[in-house]
Design a protein around this motif. Structure first.
Motif, PDB file in Angstrom:
ATOM      1  N   ALA A  61      13.518  27.978 -14.983  1.00 61.02           N
ATOM      2  CA  ALA A  61      12.886  26.932 -15.787  1.00 61.02           C
ATOM      3  C   ALA A  61      11.375  27.124 -15.836  1.00 61.02           C
ATOM      4  O   ALA A  61      10.744  26.957 -16.886  1.00 61.02           O
ATOM      5  N   ALA A  62      10.768  27.475 -14.699  1.00 66.73           N
ATOM      6  CA  ALA A  62       9.320  27.695 -14.664  1.00 66.73           C
ATOM      7  C   ALA A  62       8.931  28.885 -15.540  1.00 66.73           C
ATOM      8  O   ALA A  62       7.915  28.843 -16.251  1.00 66.73           O
ATOM      9  N   ALA A  63       9.743  29.947 -15.514  1.00 62.14           N
ATOM     10  CA  ALA A  63       9.445  31.118 -16.351  1.00 62.14           C
ATOM     11  C   ALA A  63       9.542  30.766 -17.828  1.00 62.14           C
ATOM     12  O   ALA A  63       8.686  31.133 -18.640  1.00 62.14           O
ATOM     13  N   TYR A  64      10.601  30.033 -18.219  1.00 64.29           N
ATOM     14  CA  TYR A  64      10.749  29.632 -19.613  1.00 64.29           C
ATOM     15  C   TYR A  64       9.615  28.696 -20.043  1.00 64.29           C
ATOM     16  O   TYR A  64       9.097  28.810 -21.161  1.00 64.29           O
ATOM     17  N   ASP A  65       9.246  27.751 -19.178  1.00 62.73           N
ATOM     18  CA  ASP A  65       8.153  26.836 -19.512  1.00 62.73           C
ATOM     19  C   ASP A  65       6.874  27.605 -19.821  1.00 62.73           C
ATOM     20  O   ASP A  65       6.137  27.275 -20.760  1.00 62.73           O
ATOM     21  N   GLN A  66       6.599  28.629 -19.014  1.00 55.59           N
ATOM     22  CA  GLN A  66       5.402  29.424 -19.240  1.00 55.59           C
ATOM     23  C   GLN A  66       5.469  30.148 -20.589  1.00 55.59           C
ATOM     24  O   GLN A  66       4.516  30.158 -21.359  1.00 55.59           O
ATOM     25  N   LEU A  67       6.601  30.750 -20.906  1.00 54.06           N
ATOM     26  CA  LEU A  67       6.725  31.518 -22.143  1.00 54.06           C
ATOM     27  C   LEU A  67       6.738  30.610 -23.364  1.00 54.06           C
ATOM     28  O   LEU A  67       6.247  30.986 -24.432  1.00 54.06           O
ATOM     29  N   VAL A  68       7.267  29.398 -23.223  1.00 47.55           N
ATOM     30  CA  VAL A  68       7.178  28.424 -24.312  1.00 47.55           C
ATOM     31  C   VAL A  68       5.725  28.015 -24.534  1.00 47.55           C
ATOM     32  O   VAL A  68       5.249  27.927 -25.674  1.00 47.55           O
ATOM     33  N   ALA A  69       5.003  27.781 -23.426  1.00 48.94           N
ATOM     34  CA  ALA A  69       3.593  27.399 -23.538  1.00 48.94           C
ATOM     35  C   ALA A  69       2.770  28.486 -24.213  1.00 48.94           C
ATOM     36  O   ALA A  69       1.828  28.198 -24.953  1.00 48.94           O
ATOM     37  N   GLU A  70       3.109  29.759 -23.970  1.00 48.28           N
ATOM     38  CA  GLU A  70       2.367  30.873 -24.556  1.00 48.28           C
ATOM     39  C   GLU A  70       2.808  31.189 -25.980  1.00 48.28           C
ATOM     40  O   GLU A  70       2.150  31.968 -26.684  1.00 48.28           O
TER      41      GLU A  70
END
Length: 468
Positions: A61-70
């Motif tokens: 979830a943390a990895a996806y959140d980062q890639l969504v933010a970018e």
């Protein structure tokens, strides 16, 4: 749902200090950049991917959140998460991971960045679509769009306790722009260069606005309770301050000083300019009432969406005494200068469907939790922290300016950009000036922040070859 393509390898090394979420985000980003993941391709759910990789769902979830933010990934309502972009990102030689930091080679931990990681991208896109669907206006709104002014009035009432009517609100492009307009009004009113007091250390852009206008800048010291009101000299035209969360030392101006300041303003004909820096971001108790609520007859209140949403909106506001508000409007009509409406439309749309209120609640929770992590990391090295439980930065005091500069340099060597407090003093070498480094936590992703705190702890503990 199926997992990732079998030919796509995402090795995770538990023996390295780099967090698993960071490794995973890096691997997925590299896959998108190389074409192994294509635009429009659906990626597995965080649950499926966690099972496939043998990690907790928190990691995925943390990895996806980062890639969504970018902007690499994006959700579709009811349809999962998809690849949105494939482009190469630069690598920074000498570091164990890519440092994608706001246009520099360093991960930026300086104050001032918004926390884009908590922004609801669907609500953001809806708001921009709404702005684009509006018919062109036949004439400019010098005061700002009515829907924006109404949204700000409600925001101020519900989140800052200020009862302002929409007609009391003027749109601006941000606090710096609003302050520049106030300074122009002051100059016209006095018929000379105004004499304005600022906090020292304080907000450098405000000082530059005054200097550009030819005003006389008077620095007044700051302590653990904010501006030292008793130190204000006579003969001022105005006082610019950040009472909710003093920038950059982080103090909150207590009621006694606010009252004394309001009394002096009325007695001496001063105009108070209240920059509500981080005013919406408190994590322990409700914020103190605004100066504009305590003394609306002598206070100009300035606010902005640049920290709570994004500086790219160019949307801020001013609530001022009628004479100042009318003078600002007349100047806008005379010069043709007025704030652009697009950002105002987006803010109004976010407010209308409740997205803005939900965003502020998420933002407070996230930034409060991040502050705890930063404080724990810094104090574990034996250093103290300075700053109220608010906002998105704090000060790590250091013994002198040399230690401050050495710490900034040591941080850069491990890929971090932090700021020294000396940058915010009118004279950084004056005896008694505060020394230390400022650490912000809003801009990085959660995974980036975890990585950065390991590096920062090494710097503060002197484990990087140059002890502060």
């Amino acid at each position: 749902m199926r997992g990732l393509p079998p030919e796509l390898a995402l090795p995770l090394d538990r023996a390295t200090p780099t967090p698993l979420a960071t490794q995973l985000a890096d691997g997925l980003r590299a896959a998108a950049a190389s074409g192994a993941l294509r635009v429009g391709e659906r990626v597995p759910s965080t649950r499926v991917l966690a099972g496939e990789l043998g990690v907790s769902r928190t990691v995925t979830a943390a990895a996806y959140d980062q890639l969504v933010a970018e902007g690499w990934l994006g959700p579709r309502r009811g349809a999962g998460t998809y690849v949105l972009a494939t482009s190469h990102v630069s690598e920074v030689p000498g570091y164990s991971r890519e440092l994608r930091s706001r246009g520099t080679d360093l991960l930026d931990l300086r104050p001032g960045s918004p926390c884009l990681a908590v922004l609801d991208r669907q609500a953001w896109r809806r708001a921009w679509r709404h702005a684009g669907d509006r018919e062109p206006a036949p004439r400019p709104e010098h005061a700002g769009l009515p829907a924006f002014r109404d949204a700000v009035a409600r925001l101020l009432l519900h989140h800052r306790g200020l009862a302002a009517a929409p007609g009391d609100v003027l749109a601006t492009t941000g606090t710096t722009d609003g302050f520049a307009e106030v300074v122009a009004v002051l100059r016209a009113r006095t018929g000379r260069a105004p004499r304005v007091a600022v906090e020292d250390p304080g907000y450098v852009r405000a000082t530059e606005v005054l200097r550009d206008a030819g005003a006389t800048v008077v620095g007044v010291g700051v302590d653990d309770e904010g501006l030292r009101v008793d130190d204000l000299p006579a003969g001022l035209d105005a006082v610019y301050l950040t009472p909710a969360h003093q920038y950059p030392l982080g103090a909150r101006l207590p009621v006694a000083r606010r009252t004394a300041l309001a009394e002096r303003a009325r007695d001496e004909g001063l105009l108070l300019v209240e920059d509500d820096y981080d005013g919406e971001l408190r994590f322990d108790v409700a914020p103190l009432p605004l100066l504009a609520g305590l003394a609306p007859d002598v206070t100009v209140h300035l606010g902005t969406t640049s920290k709570i949403l994004s500086p790219t909106l160019g949307a801020g506001w001013m609530v001022a005494p009628p004479a100042v508000r009318d003078a600002v409007l007349e100047r806008r009509r005379r010069t043709g200068v007025r704030p652009a409406p697009a950002g105002q439309q987006v803010v109004a749309a976010l407010h209308a469907d409740g997205a803005l209120a939900r965003h502020l609640a998420r933002l407070r929770r996230e930034l409060g939790a991040r502050r705890t992590r930063v404080v724990d990391a810094v104090t574990a090295t034996g250093h103290a922290v300075r700053g109220d439980r608010a906002g998105a930065h704090l000060l790590v005091p250091l013994p002198d300016r040399a230690a401050e500069r050495a710490t900034v340099d040591a941080a850069a060597r491990v890929g971090l950009q932090i700021g020294g407090i000396g940058e915010h003093h009118l004279d950084p070498d004056v005896p008694g000036a505060a020394c230390g480094v400022l650490v912000g936590w809003a801009g990085p992703s959660a995974a980036e922040l975890d990585d950065a705190l390991v590096r920062l702890a090494d710097v503060l503990a002197g484990r990087t070859g140059s002890s502060p």
